[in-house]
Motif scaffolding. Sequence first.
Motif, PDB file in Angstrom:
ATOM      1  N   ARG A  14       0.837  -1.205   0.000  1.00  0.00           N
ATOM      2  CA  ARG A  14       0.000   0.000   0.000  1.00  0.00           C
ATOM      3  C   ARG A  14       0.870   1.253   0.000  1.00  0.00           C
ATOM      4  NH1 ARG A  14      -5.809  -0.592  -0.099  1.00  0.00           N
ATOM      5  NH2 ARG A  14      -6.019  -2.839  -0.252  1.00  0.00           N
ATOM      6  N   ASN A  15       1.943   1.214  -0.776  1.00  0.00           N
ATOM      7  CA  ASN A  15       2.822   2.369  -0.923  1.00  0.00           C
ATOM      8  C   ASN A  15       3.405   2.820   0.417  1.00  0.00           C
ATOM      9  OD1 ASN A  15       4.163   4.190  -2.550  1.00  0.00           O
ATOM     10  ND2 ASN A  15       2.594   5.765  -2.337  1.00  0.00           N
ATOM     11  N   GLN A  16       3.798   1.850   1.230  1.00  0.00           N
ATOM     12  CA  GLN A  16       4.401   2.082   2.547  1.00  0.00           C
ATOM     13  C   GLN A  16       3.452   2.780   3.531  1.00  0.00           C
ATOM     14  OE1 GLN A  16       7.177   0.563   3.246  1.00  0.00           O
ATOM     15  NE2 GLN A  16       7.511  -0.018   1.133  1.00  0.00           N
ATOM     16  N   ALA A  17       2.149   2.624   3.335  1.00  0.00           N
ATOM     17  CA  ALA A  17       1.163   3.237   4.237  1.00  0.00           C
ATOM     18  C   ALA A  17       1.358   2.707   5.655  1.00  0.00           C
ATOM     19  CB  ALA A  17      -0.253   2.921   3.753  1.00  0.00           C
ATOM     20  N   ARG A  18       0.914   3.466   6.624  1.00  0.00           N
ATOM     21  CA  ARG A  18       1.019   3.059   8.025  1.00  0.00           C
ATOM     22  C   ARG A  18      -0.119   2.155   8.459  1.00  0.00           C
ATOM     23  NH1 ARG A  18       2.013   8.424  11.297  1.00  0.00           N
ATOM     24  NH2 ARG A  18      -0.100   7.829  11.695  1.00  0.00           N
ATOM     25  N   GLY A  19      -1.086   1.935   7.586  1.00  0.00           N
ATOM     26  CA  GLY A  19      -2.207   1.065   7.901  1.00  0.00           C
ATOM     27  C   GLY A  19      -2.896   0.626   6.621  1.00  0.00           C
ATOM     28  N   ILE A  20      -3.934  -0.156   6.785  1.00  0.00           N
ATOM     29  CA  ILE A  20      -4.686  -0.676   5.637  1.00  0.00           C
ATOM     30  C   ILE A  20      -6.050  -0.005   5.626  1.00  0.00           C
ATOM     31  CG2 ILE A  20      -5.654  -2.739   4.552  1.00  0.00           C
ATOM     32  CD1 ILE A  20      -3.529  -4.318   6.266  1.00  0.00           C
ATOM     33  N   TYR A  21      -6.328   0.680   4.545  1.00  0.00           N
ATOM     34  CA  TYR A  21      -7.603   1.368   4.371  1.00  0.00           C
ATOM     35  C   TYR A  21      -8.270   0.761   3.147  1.00  0.00           C
ATOM     36  CZ  TYR A  21     -10.868   5.206   3.509  1.00  0.00           C
ATOM     37  OH  TYR A  21     -11.992   5.957   3.307  1.00  0.00           O
TER      38      TYR A  21
END
Length: 121
Positions: A14-21
């Motif tokens: 997820r492009n190095q996101a901090r969580g899953i949305y």
Amino acid sequence: RGQNLAIDVSIPARNQARGIYIRDEVELEGPMTFGVQVKPRFSHSNQRTSSEMDELLSLELDLQLKASEDWVACPDSMRLMSATERNGQTFSVRLNTDGMTPGVHFATVDAIDASDPDRGN
């Protein structure tokens, strides 16, 4: 030792996101698995003493992992090491969205130091 350690968590897919949305309906058509990357973040210093280097390179935390909701599955534990040369450790999170009602859903995966469960509270 390591009491002030910061930890970076990201989702590479997820492009190095901090969580899953999850927003798109097509993503709700079945279970999904995501890799979670965990990296200790060490403060940068121009010079370190020998004992500081030993502590940095010998970091080894046994973490107990616990999902806050039944629709999230994760391993029971992981070992986090300094991993400066390996770019952190990863574990998988599986989301079972089958039967979820429309609307906002929120869950966390907590990591607790197995040798000091009160740490971080």
